[in-house]
Design an enzyme around this catalytic site. Structure first.
Site, PDB file in Angstrom:
ATOM      1  N   ASP A   1      10.297  11.161  18.287  1.00 40.05           N
ATOM      2  CA  ASP A   1       9.929  12.524  17.979  1.00 40.05           C
ATOM      3  C   ASP A   1      10.430  13.429  19.094  1.00 40.05           C
ATOM      4  O   ASP A   1      10.211  13.138  20.262  1.00 40.05           O
ATOM      5  CB  ASP A   1       8.398  12.563  17.923  1.00 40.05           C
ATOM      6  CG  ASP A   1       7.941  13.688  17.054  1.00 40.05           C
ATOM      7  OD1 ASP A   1       8.545  14.754  17.143  1.00 40.05           O
ATOM      8  OD2 ASP A   1       6.981  13.481  16.294  1.00 40.05           O
TER       9      ASP A   1
ATOM     10  N   GLU B   1       0.822  -1.204   0.000  1.00 35.42           N
ATOM     11  CA  GLU B   1       0.000   0.000   0.000  1.00 35.42           C
ATOM     12  C   GLU B   1       0.861   1.260   0.000  1.00 35.42           C
ATOM     13  O   GLU B   1       1.799   1.380   0.782  1.00 35.42           O
ATOM     14  CB  GLU B   1      -0.908   0.043   1.231  1.00 35.42           C
ATOM     15  CG  GLU B   1      -1.643   1.365   1.298  1.00 35.42           C
ATOM     16  CD  GLU B   1      -2.521   1.544   2.516  1.00 35.42           C
ATOM     17  OE1 GLU B   1      -2.642   0.589   3.302  1.00 35.42           O
ATOM     18  OE2 GLU B   1      -3.086   2.629   2.659  1.00 35.42           O
TER      19      GLU B   1
ATOM     20  N   ASP C   1       9.486   5.168  15.501  1.00 33.62           N
ATOM     21  CA  ASP C   1       9.325   6.595  15.295  1.00 33.62           C
ATOM     22  C   ASP C   1       9.680   7.295  16.600  1.00 33.62           C
ATOM     23  O   ASP C   1       9.117   6.977  17.646  1.00 33.62           O
ATOM     24  CB  ASP C   1       7.867   6.879  14.894  1.00 33.62           C
ATOM     25  CG  ASP C   1       7.637   8.354  14.638  1.00 33.62           C
ATOM     26  OD1 ASP C   1       8.615   9.119  14.681  1.00 33.62           O
ATOM     27  OD2 ASP C   1       6.484   8.737  14.394  1.00 33.62           O
TER      28      ASP C   1
ATOM     29  N   CYS D   1      19.412  19.766  21.017  1.00 39.01           N
ATOM     30  CA  CYS D   1      18.437  18.735  21.369  1.00 39.01           C
ATOM     31  C   CYS D   1      18.474  17.575  20.382  1.00 39.01           C
ATOM     32  O   CYS D   1      17.940  16.513  20.656  1.00 39.01           O
ATOM     33  CB  CYS D   1      17.028  19.288  21.564  1.00 39.01           C
ATOM     34  SG  CYS D   1      16.375  20.314  20.266  1.00 39.01           S
TER      35      CYS D   1
ATOM     36  N   LYS E   1       5.852   7.665   6.796  1.00 36.00           N
ATOM     37  CA  LYS E   1       6.288   8.478   5.669  1.00 36.00           C
ATOM     38  C   LYS E   1       7.497   7.868   4.983  1.00 36.00           C
ATOM     39  O   LYS E   1       8.439   7.412   5.622  1.00 36.00           O
ATOM     40  CB  LYS E   1       6.616   9.881   6.170  1.00 36.00           C
ATOM     41  CG  LYS E   1       6.954  10.825   5.038  1.00 36.00           C
ATOM     42  CD  LYS E   1       6.768  12.255   5.426  1.00 36.00           C
ATOM     43  CE  LYS E   1       7.758  12.650   6.500  1.00 36.00           C
ATOM     44  NZ  LYS E   1       7.729  14.075   6.751  1.00 36.00           N
TER      45      LYS E   1
ATOM     46  N   CYS F   1      14.665  24.071  23.061  1.00 36.62           N
ATOM     47  CA  CYS F   1      13.590  24.306  22.102  1.00 36.62           C
ATOM     48  C   CYS F   1      12.323  23.635  22.638  1.00 36.62           C
ATOM     49  O   CYS F   1      12.363  22.901  23.615  1.00 36.62           O
ATOM     50  CB  CYS F   1      13.884  23.666  20.747  1.00 36.62           C
ATOM     51  SG  CYS F   1      15.500  24.012  20.086  1.00 36.62           S
TER      52      CYS F   1
END
Lengths: 505, 511
Positions: A196, A128, A194, A216, A406, A207
């Protein structure tokens, strides 16, 4: 990343129906075309990567007759624009995107990476793809037989974002034609992670939210090191690719066959094995580990210790203010110790985190409290180091086989940066702020000057840009993986036969 | 040219038996041997037994399994379960160790072996039965495995041929510190020190011990888990379950062939029906209580005998004149279990849903009520007399209530404040009881909380019943079914023939 849509989202936006029909037409060519495509691919494999990335040079101003493009309207010749113009163009500007997809995106390697073989297999055919269109509509369950068909459709739709899902039992486009819907289910996908930086907001001081800096970014470096060690040493996976997500995060794709074919329950096991920081901001002490530490955790602690000194205590100074220092105190076990430390720190405001961390042991030595337990303090200090350094995974991405993620080499619409793979051998050198942007890349092609000595092979557009090292790394990764795949396949098949003989009872 | 002789038997094929007989061919010639106390039940028995033995052995095993299941419903700890099961196991399904001097060893093991396979036949037919059977058989296996003599257990594990690689001494030294940390346990401030040399580790693919990996209880290297002997139970048990699941599915496929045997099929059907035990005991008239007028208009009176889950549903129904689907299901099945007939049930629901029209009721609700009673629906639903009332286990584990839903178990699905408010509104105000309920809830022993409230509400009656010897201790055992709660409550209150008039205030709903 937070915005990753989960499998439930289906086409939204205008006229997805029509789009669907169009695409089915475009992607399912008449039957007689089939041998052509296969032959093409077979040969393409032999003469490596010559015509995959059409070059607009030489001569520079005339559009080359690209063998892949069907109509002249497909091809847009980049009109000579001034540098300023490009630099000010939006990252999802259709013209920029078109040039990028047409001239720079590594379609062939992406195909090989997802296909695990040079010739098309169901791994790719039933895979997909999901597109976010310029009008923010989302198209799910797209699939293609070859990299060329994928490329063509992307150029037609000009998605701002391309996501990759699992391979299904059948072609995802034909899922509604099935008699029973139970026959359509995901079979395999890379094991994904993932991470983040927004999940570090309570411990980073430089930040917040979507912003990042090199300070960071060190949290990502630590995360990669720990997860990489787990995947390689503990689980024995070999083909792991890390990808910068374009803004504030990082993805990992594990392409080993044994990883791809894991079901949700096995993925959940790996997620659980990795999970150390539990609960949200309100749940107090978030790391509570059993002692003695599991080998994986003591190794992680060793990996992270020096980072904790340099990248956290020194660079972030996380306990600078009294309010933040109080957070540290809440993580320490002994009340007398806490009181003594609080008194000391109140007396000398502005004390650095580095000194505060050292104070803990210094004050502990002088304590006379009977209930004081040095063992408990050591454990608590280890827990604190982990809480401030251990990777914070968005674990749902890893747990589900049918989660979309992604694709590498897509442009992040906010920053214009390319989602490039990261060479973990030179992890410390990687800076997210130096990752090429779409605007910069297009300019680089234009600025490229032909060398004095004419090279033997025609130069690809990507070789003229700063994307070159990333694509070369990707190519190397994909080749190594395909090589492993060939060896793997044989061993697997033999073992499968042995398991075949079952008893009736 | 060589002429082929078609009459000649191909030398390679000479000894081949009919393929249908082949799987039974070899064992038919020899009696099963039972070198170990434990059994993975890999090969089916082949010797003859009498029909009577067939049935008796199966019933004995079933009794054990049902009791084990009851233990798990009551949330008994492994130690409690073992203690509870010991006398029963000794009576119905004894299994002595090789080291014991018992002369019955072979007979015992034969019975264990045969009864297992008989029950397999009885419980292979549907998915639910298979799952339940696997679950309880695994429990039994785990219990026995844990109780086995260390040396014999080791020999048994060896015999399984589980494809384990024993970690060599050299490798043990290489990963010494890593391995050591997986066998050292810290309890409080005490750390037990173990020695690597005395411990045997085996090396398996990590996917075979998923729970140990997820909880980081084993050392992992290159995709292999190093399992210490203490954790090998998990491995063996996982393997046992996996094999049994697979085998049961194959049995299910072979079952139709068994239909031809008209001696066994009725016995097997009977067995599997009985196994649905804890729920099915309460269908139809089985729990009809003497002297109770179970009619639609009397439900308000009877509600004082309902456990909290049902009285909460009843209150919600009276307050909103409506219940959502799962609430209707849970409540109407309970009412069916206490003996409310279909006609009365339809009347009850019709009257309770006072805000909706006759038409809507007929269209949307009547069918459901009839379906519950097996009056309509598929063949199996009608034959089986509809659904069985939900047990506590089912209410506790399935379909947690969402917003606007009133079903489930208040002890589990309410938070403590709401639960305390609910209890107080039904007249349970005793501090000690509420505190006890809170502790039970914290320990996730919800049925204990419910029983605690039951004992508090009925404390006078229970005392009298015990004193007068009307009810035995067994009859006052822990309640694990809402219908049992009702039955016992009703009987206790009726004791001595004094019919208490229920206070209206207790039952009538606010609003």
């Amino acid at each position: 990343m937070a915005e990753e849509p989960v499998a439930a989202v289906v086409e939204r936006g205008q006229s997805p129906k029509e789009d669907d029909v169009d695409m089915a037409d475009a992607a399912a060519p008449p039957a007689q075309e089939k041998p052509d495509v296969n032959l093409d691919d077979l040969f393409a494999d032999m003469d490596s990567d010559d015509e995959e990335f059409p070059s607009s040079k030489p001569p520079p101003q005339i559009a080359t007759q690209d063998s892949n493009s069907s109509s002249p309207s497909d091809e847009v010749v980049l009109t000579p624009t001034s540098d300023q113009n490009i630099a000010h163009m939006n990252a999802s500007d259709p013209e920029l995107l078109r040039s990028f997809y047409q001239r720079l995106f590594p379609w062939r390697y992406l195909f090989q990476w997802l296909n695990h073989s040079p010739t098309p297999t169901p791994d790719f055919e039933n895979r997909e793809f999901a597109f976010t269109l310029p009008n923010d509509a989302m198209l799910r369950y797209m699939s293609y037989r070859t990299s060329d068909l994928l490329r063509k459709d992307v150029l037609r739709l000009m998605p701002t974002r391309i996501e990759i899902g699992p391979s299904y039992t059948t072609n995802p486009r034909e899922r509604k034609m099935l008699q029973n819907t139970a026959g359509f289910r995901p079979l395999s996908k890379e094991l994904c992670f993932d991470i983040d930086l927004t999940d570090y907001d309570d411990i980073r001081t430089c930040c917040d939210k979507a912003n990042i800096c090199n300070k960071c970014w060190r949290f990502m470096v630590m995360a990669v090191k720990v997860v990489e060690a787990v995947l390689r040493d503990d689980f024995g996976f070999k083909h792991i690719m890390w990808v910068y997500s374009g803004r504030r995060g990082i993805h990992a794709w594990v392409s080993d066959k044994s990883a791809r074919t894991m079901d949700d329950s096995k993925r959940k096991v790996i997620a659980g094995y990795l999970e150390v920081i539990i609960g949200g901001a309100q749940s107090g002490k978030r790391v509570n580990l059993r002692r003695p530490l599991h080998p994986h955790l003591s190794r992680s602690l060793d990996l992270l210790k020096s980072h904790f000194q340099d990248d956290v205590l020194e660079a972030q100074d996380p306990w600078q203010t009294p309010a933040r220092a109080e957070k540290l105190l809440q993580l320490l076990p002994d009340k007398d110790l806490r009181d003594a430390l609080r008194k000391k720190w109140d007396a000398s405001p502005g004390r650095s985190s580095l000194s505060k961390w050292a104070d803990i042991d210094a004050v502990a030595k002088t304590t006379t409290s009977k209930s004081f337990d040095p063992r408990a303090l050591l454990d608590a200090k280890q827990d604190i180091v982990l809480e401030y350094t251990y990777p914070r995974l968005d674990i749902n991405v890893s747990k589900k086989l049918n989660h979309l993620l992604k694709s590498p080499f897509v442009i992040h619409p906010g920053t214009g940066r390319v989602c490039v793979p990261i060479d973990t051998r030179r992890l410390d050198d990687f800076s997210p702020l130096e990752v090429p942007t779409i605007q910069g890349l297009i300019r680089e092609i234009d600025e490229w000057k032909e060398p004095e000595v004419k090279p033997e092979k025609p130069v690809h557009d990507w070789e003229k840009t700063s994307l070159k090292p990333y694509i070369e790394y990707f190519r190397g990764f994909v080749n190594a993986m395909m090589k492993g795949e060939r060896g793997d396949g044989k061993v697997k098949r033999e073992r499968g036969e042995e398991e075949g003989d079952g008893e009736l009872w | 040219m060589i002429r082929q002789d078609f009459n000649r038997v191909d030398p390679k094929r000479r000894n081949v038996l009919d393929h249908r007989k082949k799987q039974f061919a070899e064992p038919a010639f020899k009696e099963s041997q039972y070198p170990h106390r434990l059994n993975f039940y890999a090969t089916p028995p082949t010797a003859d037994i009498t029909l009577e033995q067939f049935e008796q052995w199966a019933i004995d095993r079933l009794r054990i399994l049902a009791e084990l299941e009851a233990c798990s419903f009551r949330n008994k700890s492994p130690a409690e379960t073992a203690q509870h099961m010991k006398p029963l196991l000794d009576k119905y399904l004894p299994l002595d160790a090789n080291s014991s001097s018992s002369t019955q060893i072979t007979a015992q093991r034969q019975k264990d072996h045969y009864s297992h396979f008989i029950l397999r036949l009885a419980f292979a037919s549907t998915k639910e039965l298979r799952q339940r059977f696997t679950r309880v058989e695994t429990m039994l296996f785990r219990l026995r495995f844990g109780a086995d003599d260390t040396r014999e257990r080791h020999a048994f594990v060896q015999s399984l041929n589980l494809d384990w690689e024993i970690v060599s001494d050299e490798e043990k030294r290489k990963y010494q510190s890593e391995l050591l940390s997986t066998i050292t346990y810290t309890v409080g401030k005490k750390t037990t020190h173990a020695s690597i040399d005395e411990e045997t580790f085996c090396k398996v693919d990590w996917t075979r011990v998923p729970d140990l990996v997820e909880q980081r209880r084993v050392f992992l290297h290159a995709g292999k888990a190093y399992v210490p002997s203490k954790e090998q139970q998990s491995l063996v048990v996982t393997e046992f379950t996996a094999r049994l699941e697979r085998a049961l599915e194959l049995t299910a496929r072979a079952l139709p062939r068994l239909d031809e045997d008209d001696r066994l099929t009725p016995i097997l059907n009977h067995l599997s029906k009985n196994f649905v035990a804890p729920d099915a005991n309460y269908t139809g008239s089985a729990t009809a209580v003497d002297g109770a007028e179970i009619t639609a208009r009397n439900i308000d009176n009877l509600a004082q005998h309902f456990p909290m889950c049902m009285s909460h549903l009843h209150r919600s129904l009276r307050r909103d004149a409506h219940l959502k689907h799962n609430g209707r299901l849970q409540y109407s099945l309970f009412l069916k279990g206490i003996g409310l007939s279909l006609d009365e049930s339809l009347l009850f629901w019709r009257q309770s849903f006072s805000k909706i029209t006759e038409d809507t009721f007929n269209k949307e609700y009547r069918y459901n009520v009839r379906h519950v009673y097996g009056d309509v629906g598929g063949d199996s639903n009608r034959r089986g007399g509809g659904y069985s009332p939900y047990s506590c286990q089912k209410i506790l584990t399935e379909h947690a209530p969402g917003p606007g839903e009133a079903h489930g178990c208040p002890y589990r699905h309410f938070n403590m404040e709401n639960l305390a408010a609910l209890l107080q509104s039904t007249g349970v105000t005793d501090r000690a009881v509420l505190q006890g309920v809170k502790e039970d809830k914290d320990k996730q022993k919800f049925h204990l909380a419910c029983n605690r409230v039951f004992e508090h509400v009925h404390k006078n009656e229970i005392k009298r019943a015990k004193d007068d010897g009307i009810m035995t201790q067994a009859q006052l055992d822990t309640i694990i079914h809402p219908n049992e709660y009702f039955k016992r409550s009703f009987l206790l209150k009726q004791m001595g023939g004094i019919k208490q008039q229920p206070q209206d205030s207790d039952v009538k709903m606010e609003g």
